[in-house]
Scaffold this motif. Structure first.
Motif, PDB file in Angstrom:
ATOM      1  N   ILE A  85     -49.987  64.543   1.691  1.00 60.72           N
ATOM      2  CA  ILE A  85     -49.601  63.404   2.554  1.00 60.72           C
ATOM      3  C   ILE A  85     -49.350  63.841   3.995  1.00 60.72           C
ATOM      4  CG2 ILE A  85     -48.755  61.934   0.667  1.00 60.72           C
ATOM      5  CD1 ILE A  85     -45.870  62.722   1.528  1.00 60.72           C
ATOM      6  N   ALA A  86     -49.142  65.162   4.212  1.00 63.80           N
ATOM      7  CA  ALA A  86     -48.967  65.683   5.579  1.00 63.80           C
ATOM      8  C   ALA A  86     -50.206  65.432   6.443  1.00 63.80           C
ATOM      9  CB  ALA A  86     -48.670  67.179   5.547  1.00 63.80           C
ATOM     10  N   LYS A  87     -51.339  65.144   5.811  1.00 61.66           N
ATOM     11  CA  LYS A  87     -52.564  64.859   6.578  1.00 61.66           C
ATOM     12  C   LYS A  87     -52.571  63.432   7.119  1.00 61.66           C
ATOM     13  CE  LYS A  87     -55.297  68.533   5.335  1.00 61.66           C
ATOM     14  NZ  LYS A  87     -56.028  69.422   6.173  1.00 61.66           N
ATOM     15  N   LEU A  88     -51.649  62.614   6.615  1.00 59.76           N
ATOM     16  CA  LEU A  88     -51.611  61.216   7.053  1.00 59.76           C
ATOM     17  C   LEU A  88     -50.820  61.100   8.360  1.00 59.76           C
ATOM     18  CD1 LEU A  88     -50.767  59.654   3.562  1.00 59.76           C
ATOM     19  CD2 LEU A  88     -53.019  59.741   4.669  1.00 59.76           C
ATOM     20  N   GLN A  89     -51.377  60.339   9.275  1.00 61.26           N
ATOM     21  CA  GLN A  89     -50.723  60.266  10.586  1.00 61.26           C
ATOM     22  C   GLN A  89     -49.327  59.628  10.496  1.00 61.26           C
ATOM     23  OE1 GLN A  89     -52.605  57.960  13.790  1.00 61.26           O
ATOM     24  NE2 GLN A  89     -52.837  59.886  14.887  1.00 61.26           N
ATOM     25  N   ALA A  90     -49.172  58.673   9.588  1.00 61.06           N
ATOM     26  CA  ALA A  90     -47.858  58.020   9.449  1.00 61.06           C
ATOM     27  C   ALA A  90     -46.790  59.055   9.105  1.00 61.06           C
ATOM     28  CB  ALA A  90     -47.922  56.956   8.361  1.00 61.06           C
ATOM     29  N   ILE A  91     -47.164  60.030   8.264  1.00 60.66           N
ATOM     30  CA  ILE A  91     -46.217  61.087   7.871  1.00 60.66           C
ATOM     31  C   ILE A  91     -46.030  62.068   9.039  1.00 60.66           C
ATOM     32  CG2 ILE A  91     -45.877  63.011   6.243  1.00 60.66           C
ATOM     33  CD1 ILE A  91     -45.636  60.247   4.908  1.00 60.66           C
ATOM     34  N   GLN A  92     -47.113  62.393   9.693  1.00 60.31           N
ATOM     35  CA  GLN A  92     -47.019  63.324  10.831  1.00 60.31           C
ATOM     36  C   GLN A  92     -46.087  62.769  11.911  1.00 60.31           C
ATOM     37  OE1 GLN A  92     -51.072  63.985  12.106  1.00 60.31           O
ATOM     38  NE2 GLN A  92     -51.565  65.196  10.289  1.00 60.31           N
ATOM     39  N   PHE A  93     -46.179  61.469  12.156  1.00 65.77           N
ATOM     40  CA  PHE A  93     -45.327  60.867  13.201  1.00 65.77           C
ATOM     41  C   PHE A  93     -43.847  60.977  12.807  1.00 65.77           C
ATOM     42  CE2 PHE A  93     -48.511  57.758  15.427  1.00 65.77           C
ATOM     43  CZ  PHE A  93     -49.272  58.847  15.814  1.00 65.77           C
ATOM     44  N   MET A  94     -43.580  60.753  11.514  1.00 65.81           N
ATOM     45  CA  MET A  94     -42.183  60.886  11.051  1.00 65.81           C
ATOM     46  C   MET A  94     -41.685  62.309  11.292  1.00 65.81           C
ATOM     47  SD  MET A  94     -41.399  59.123   7.427  1.00 65.81           S
ATOM     48  CE  MET A  94     -42.289  57.707   6.880  1.00 65.81           C
ATOM     49  N   LEU A  95     -42.516  63.278  10.885  1.00 65.50           N
ATOM     50  CA  LEU A  95     -42.111  64.680  11.022  1.00 65.50           C
ATOM     51  C   LEU A  95     -41.958  65.072  12.495  1.00 65.50           C
ATOM     52  CD1 LEU A  95     -44.360  66.231   8.222  1.00 65.50           C
ATOM     53  CD2 LEU A  95     -41.870  66.036   8.176  1.00 65.50           C
ATOM     54  N   ALA A  96     -42.852  64.551  13.330  1.00 67.95           N
ATOM     55  CA  ALA A  96     -42.779  64.871  14.767  1.00 67.95           C
ATOM     56  C   ALA A  96     -41.487  64.333  15.364  1.00 67.95           C
ATOM     57  CB  ALA A  96     -43.985  64.274  15.491  1.00 67.95           C
ATOM     58  N   ASP A  97     -41.113  63.116  14.988  1.00 66.87           N
ATOM     59  CA  ASP A  97     -39.872  62.534  15.522  1.00 66.87           C
ATOM     60  C   ASP A  97     -38.646  63.287  15.004  1.00 66.87           C
ATOM     61  OD1 ASP A  97     -41.282  60.705  16.972  1.00 66.87           O
ATOM     62  OD2 ASP A  97     -40.981  59.035  15.588  1.00 66.87           O
ATOM     63  N   MET A  98     -38.696  63.673  13.732  1.00 67.19           N
ATOM     64  CA  MET A  98     -37.565  64.444  13.174  1.00 67.19           C
ATOM     65  C   MET A  98     -37.412  65.761  13.932  1.00 67.19           C
ATOM     66  SD  MET A  98     -38.010  64.291   9.060  1.00 67.19           S
ATOM     67  CE  MET A  98     -38.487  62.840   8.205  1.00 67.19           C
ATOM     68  N   SER A  99     -38.535  66.455  14.093  1.00 66.81           N
ATOM     69  CA  SER A  99     -38.514  67.755  14.751  1.00 66.81           C
ATOM     70  C   SER A  99     -37.997  67.644  16.194  1.00 66.81           C
ATOM     71  CB  SER A  99     -39.944  68.335  14.710  1.00 66.81           C
ATOM     72  OG  SER A  99     -40.107  69.307  15.679  1.00 66.81           O
ATOM     73  N   THR A 100     -38.399  66.565  16.874  1.00 72.36           N
ATOM     74  CA  THR A 100     -37.988  66.376  18.274  1.00 72.36           C
ATOM     75  C   THR A 100     -36.485  66.111  18.366  1.00 72.36           C
ATOM     76  OG1 THR A 100     -40.182  65.505  18.730  1.00 72.36           O
ATOM     77  CG2 THR A 100     -38.473  65.034  20.364  1.00 72.36           C
ATOM     78  N   LYS A 101     -35.976  65.295  17.451  1.00 69.30           N
ATOM     79  CA  LYS A 101     -34.530  65.009  17.469  1.00 69.30           C
ATOM     80  C   LYS A 101     -33.729  66.286  17.171  1.00 69.30           C
ATOM     81  CE  LYS A 101     -34.865  60.142  16.115  1.00 69.30           C
ATOM     82  NZ  LYS A 101     -34.316  59.393  17.241  1.00 69.30           N
ATOM     83  N   ILE A 102     -34.243  67.105  16.256  1.00 67.50           N
ATOM     84  CA  ILE A 102     -33.549  68.358  15.936  1.00 67.50           C
ATOM     85  C   ILE A 102     -33.532  69.274  17.162  1.00 67.50           C
ATOM     86  CG2 ILE A 102     -33.799  70.519  14.612  1.00 67.50           C
ATOM     87  CD1 ILE A 102     -34.645  68.669  12.224  1.00 67.50           C
ATOM     88  N   ALA A 103     -34.664  69.356  17.842  1.00 64.63           N
ATOM     89  CA  ALA A 103     -34.731  70.223  19.030  1.00 64.63           C
ATOM     90  C   ALA A 103     -33.742  69.752  20.091  1.00 64.63           C
ATOM     91  CB  ALA A 103     -36.155  70.226  19.583  1.00 64.63           C
ATOM     92  N   ALA A 104     -33.670  68.428  20.290  1.00 65.13           N
ATOM     93  CA  ALA A 104     -32.766  67.886  21.316  1.00 65.13           C
ATOM     94  C   ALA A 104     -31.306  68.129  20.917  1.00 65.13           C
ATOM     95  CB  ALA A 104     -33.033  66.398  21.500  1.00 65.13           C
TER      96      ALA A 104
END
Ligand code: CAA
Length: 378
Positions: A272-291
């Motif tokens: 499911i990591a190949k699905l863009q909907a999942i990638q967007f979730m992970l990208a937002d999570m990662s960005t919030k963690i970095a901030a």
């Protein structure tokens, strides 16, 4: 980028967290207790006295190291994270900062080694966000203060040997008559009314405590008489970074699990990591963690350098706790039905995240604190 010393510390704590905490985190949650063996290990590794100077038996590290420590432990178990955080920033720190030499020598070595556990008694049944309205009293009886009252929501309240207690030494309608005391829980008149049954951080005890005519020695006044509210507020400034670190750890725990799941879970013939909907979730999570991490490390570094940090600490707590709630919610969503079950750790991270928006000042209180710094001129 953190320098080498911090990376080494992170690796060391991560190793401990992965091997000694993560495997029993679900058990800690279901049994509602952190085993004595783990508590002992936290002491032996110097985690209970992280930034206490070596002369008082601590590890002599700085506040940034402490933030990293709480983050890495909370990544596995938020209950264990807050055991360290409440003990260190809410009990040991005010003694270190406001205590007399005698008080430091008497209490810090026991707290730093983990032989004793500490707690912080500010809130009451009718004094939560409005901390200044507390009604516990400490009446001057000549040789001692007589302490009477009830305290609520006390993290580590079941295990604590020593408590920082805020009480009125003079009757006022506001915070002005409040003084701070170091109170040993073995004192006659100290009792536990109840242990709360909570949504999350189930391994961390949250107690309602009663003080009935406790005789507190005069030598246990902490800081100047009637300046207790300042002691409480200054303590919470640092404590809020401990909670930001706990929230960051929870957020990372949820994110890392969901990321791994997304790479292994096959649907529609692909991970499911190949699905863009999942990638967007992970990208937002990662960005919030970095901030959240940048904000927390910045606030901690400011404290280490002796710069003002109260606004930054409130911002870090506000952001990290809301990020933890958002990320743990999305992590469950990403894992679907599996994420909703107790077979996976995500529902625990989700339940644990919620408290970070509440204790040591709700998100609304953090906004009040932040706004007060931004609007100082009016
Ligand atoms: N450092 C030092 N002193 C401070 C301070 C700070 N950060 N913030 C305020 N003060 C001082 C002020 O200078 C003032 O003192 P003087 O009059 O001597 O100058 C005094 O405190 C009162 O300041 P305010 O007028 O700003 O206070 P207020 O009554 O309006 O309250 C508040 C401000 C921010 C709302 C405060 O009540 C607050 O933080 N409430 C939330 C309490 C909280 O976080 N509770 C959680 C308890 S711990 C817990 O969760 C349990 C646990 O075990 C984890």
């Amino acid at each position: 980028m953190l320098d080498e010393n911090y990376s080494e510390l992170r690796d060391l704590v991560k190793k401990f967290s992965d091997s000694a905490v993560a495997p029993i985190a679900a058990k800690i949650d279901s049994e509602g207790e952190i085993p004595k063996e783990l508590r002992n290990q936290l002491g032996e590794n110097g985690f209970m006295g992280c930034y206490i100077p070596e002369e008082y038996g601590g590890a002599g590290m700085d506040y940034l190291s402490y933030a990293i420590l709480v983050e890495e432990i909370s990544r596995s178990c938020a209950s264990t994270g807050v055991l360290i955080s409440a003990h260190t920033s809410l009990c040991s720190w005010p003694i270190l900062e406001f205590g007399t030499e005698e008080q430091k020598k008497k209490y810090l070595p026991k707290l730093a080694s983990g032989e004793w556990t500490g707690c912080f008694c500010l809130s009451e049944p009718n004094a939560g966000s409005d901390a200044g309205s507390l009604t516990t009293t400490a009446i001057d009886k000549g040789d001692y203060y007589e302490l009477n009252g009830v305290k609520n929501w006390i993290t580590n309240g079941k295990e604590a040997n020593v408590a920082i207690v805020f009480a009125k030494t003079r009757k006022t309608d506001d915070y002005k008559g409040i003084s701070a005391f170091i109170v040993e829980t073995s004192s006659p008149g100290f009792s536990i009314i109840k242990i709360e049954d909570k949504l999350g951080i189930k391994g961390s005890s949250t107690a309602q405590l009663a003080f009935d005519k406790i005789k507190v020695p005069k030598a246990n006044l902490l800081g100047p008489l009637e300046k207790g509210f300042r002691v409480a507020m200054a303590t919470l400034d640092g404590g809020r970074m401990g909670i930001a670190a706990q929230a960051l750890g929870i957020a990372r725990g949820a994110f890392e699990y969901a990321r791994k799941y997304s790479m292994e879970r096959i649907q529609f013939g692909q991970p499911i990591a190949k699905l863009q909907a999942i990638q967007f979730m992970l990208a937002d999570m990662s960005t919030k963690i970095a901030a959240a991490r940048l904000m927390l490390y910045d606030a901690s570094t400011r404290k280490d350098k002796g710069l003002p940090f109260a606004k930054e600490a409130a911002q870090a707590k506000l952001f990290a706790s809301e990020a933890a709630m958002w990320i743990s919610t999305k992590a469950i969503q990403l894992c679907g039905g599996n994420g909703y079950t107790k077979e996976y750790p995500l529902e625990r991270f989700f339940r644990d995240a919620k408290i970070t928006e509440i204790y040591e000042g709700t998100s609304e209180i953090q906004r009040i604190v932040i706004a007060s710094y931004e609007l100082k001129e009016i």
